[in-house]
Design a protein around this motif. Structure first.
Motif, mmCIF file in Angstrom:
data_model
loop_
_atom_site.group_PDB
_atom_site.id
_atom_site.type_symbol
_atom_site.label_atom_id
_atom_site.label_comp_id
_atom_site.label_asym_id
_atom_site.label_seq_id
_atom_site.Cartn_x
_atom_site.Cartn_y
_atom_site.Cartn_z
ATOM 1 N N GLN A 37 0.812 -1.044 0.185
ATOM 2 C CA GLN A 37 0.151 0.065 -0.079
ATOM 3 C C GLN A 37 0.894 1.209 0.025
ATOM 4 O OE1 GLN A 37 -2.104 0.772 3.631
ATOM 5 N NE2 GLN A 37 -0.843 -0.668 4.759
ATOM 6 N N ALA A 41 -1.842 5.666 2.319
ATOM 7 C CA ALA A 41 -3.007 4.746 2.877
ATOM 8 C C ALA A 41 -2.700 4.432 3.969
ATOM 9 C CB ALA A 41 -3.138 3.902 1.748
ATOM 10 N N GLN A 44 -3.423 7.012 6.573
ATOM 11 C CA GLN A 44 -4.943 7.270 6.600
ATOM 12 C C GLN A 44 -5.427 6.084 7.662
ATOM 13 O OE1 GLN A 44 -6.838 9.769 5.940
ATOM 14 N NE2 GLN A 44 -5.010 10.633 5.355
ATOM 15 N N HIS A 205 -9.940 -3.917 2.087
ATOM 16 C CA HIS A 205 -10.267 -2.639 2.904
ATOM 17 C C HIS A 205 -11.502 -3.458 3.489
ATOM 18 C CE1 HIS A 205 -11.806 0.949 4.260
ATOM 19 N NE2 HIS A 205 -12.960 0.819 4.058
#
Length: 319
Positions: A37, A41, A44, A205
């Protein structure tokens, strides 16, 4: 029962559940960090974890940057963070010690040993050696505490106040998780036109979201299809047979509130029943159409209001 005793039992259960929830969220973020990733990302992900716990401001006042090492330490072993696993287990143990006579020997020994063993693990650098293993240990000890309570305690008021604390905390945490994970997502997450790369990212996710509440296998069994955001929301909000859903949590809250009802609690029980009914007869398409963020924000406000109601009606000493 003395309101002081009820208060200790209520918060003992809430703090143990909070420790487990924190371990779950940290474990998912840790596992996600091992996947390919971007740095943005990853940032976050850890920022979202702080947001879920409403600790972003406190963290930012003490740390210059958001990174996995500092966030993990802050959330696990920081004695100055009241929501860290260390502080939650300490608070759970201290509340248990204050009402030792209201607990069975097995429940007290489970709470006490959890606190002592967690401190020993921290001193042996278990967090640095294998964070995932430590998180699993915390989850297991929380499961054990609930199992021992269910298996050894008389199902009287002491038992019911523990259950109320557990499931109010669980409802709050599940709603926060959903709100942070859904809020701000692009509408393409809910469409069917995303490319293969985006769909693969989506899978990881939403798999992480489900695994954080032990719902990945349950999702596969119930829906037998690809993971879709609206189905994740339906499972974690409206399914009464999903143990960590909002509806399942509120079913437990209402049942146990009714068991300890007194002359002052009619309004609190009415509000709990109303909230449970809204979930019981809700439809996920209607919730999505009106806005999931607004729905979950209102739910969190109502759960907070229930917490105040429980404190007012049962836990605060009468004048």
């Amino acid at each position: 029962m003395l309101s002081r005793t009820a208060d200790h039992l209520f918060w003992m259960a809430r703090y143990m559940e909070r420790a487990e929830n924190t371990a779950r969220l940290l474990d998912v973020n840790y596992q996600a960090a091992l996947l390919p990733q971007s740095s943005e990302a990853a940032l976050q992900g850890w920022k979202g974890l702080l947001s879920i716990s409403e600790l972003l401001g406190q963290y930012s006042s003490r740390f210059e940057t958001i990174n996995a090492t500092d966030v993990t330490t802050f959330m696990v072993s920081d004695p100055n963070n009241p929501s860290s696993i260390l502080c939650c287990l300490k608070a759970a143990r201290e509340n248990a010690r204050a009402v030792r006579g209201a607990l069975t020997t097995e429940v007290w020994e489970t709470m006490n040993h959890t606190w002592l063993e967690f401190n020993r693990l921290l001193k042996t650098n278990a967090l640095q050696k294998d964070p995932a293993d430590l998180f699993e240990w915390v989850k297991f000890r929380s499961h054990l505490s609930r199992g021992v309570t269910l298996g050894t305690m008389l199902q009287d008021e002491s038992f019911h106040f523990q259950r109320i604390g557990t499931f109010l905390e669980r409802a709050d945490n599940t709603a926060r998780l959903l709100d942070v994970k859904f809020h701000g997502l692009d509408t393409e997450f809910f469409g069917s036109g995303a490319g293969n790369e985006t769909k693969e990212v989506d899978f990881y996710h939403w798999s992480a979201v489900l695994r954080s509440v032990s719902a990945f296998e349950i999702y596969r069994k119930v829906y037998r299809n690809v993971i879709r955001p609206e189905k994740v929301a339906e499972l974690l909000i409206l399914r009464a047979d999903m143990p960590r859903s909002l509806l399942a949590s509120m079913n437990e809250v209402v049942t146990n509130l009714r068991a300890v009802a007194n002359d002052h609690s009619d309004e609190t029980i009415r509000r709990a029943g109303r909230l449970r009914a809204d979930l019981q007869y809700g439809r996920i398409d209607e919730i999505m159409a009106t806005g999931l963020h607004a729905y979950l924000t209102q739910f969190l406000d109502r759960v907070s209001d229930l917490g105040f109601g429980v404190s007012r009606d049962f836990l605060m000493p009468s004048n």
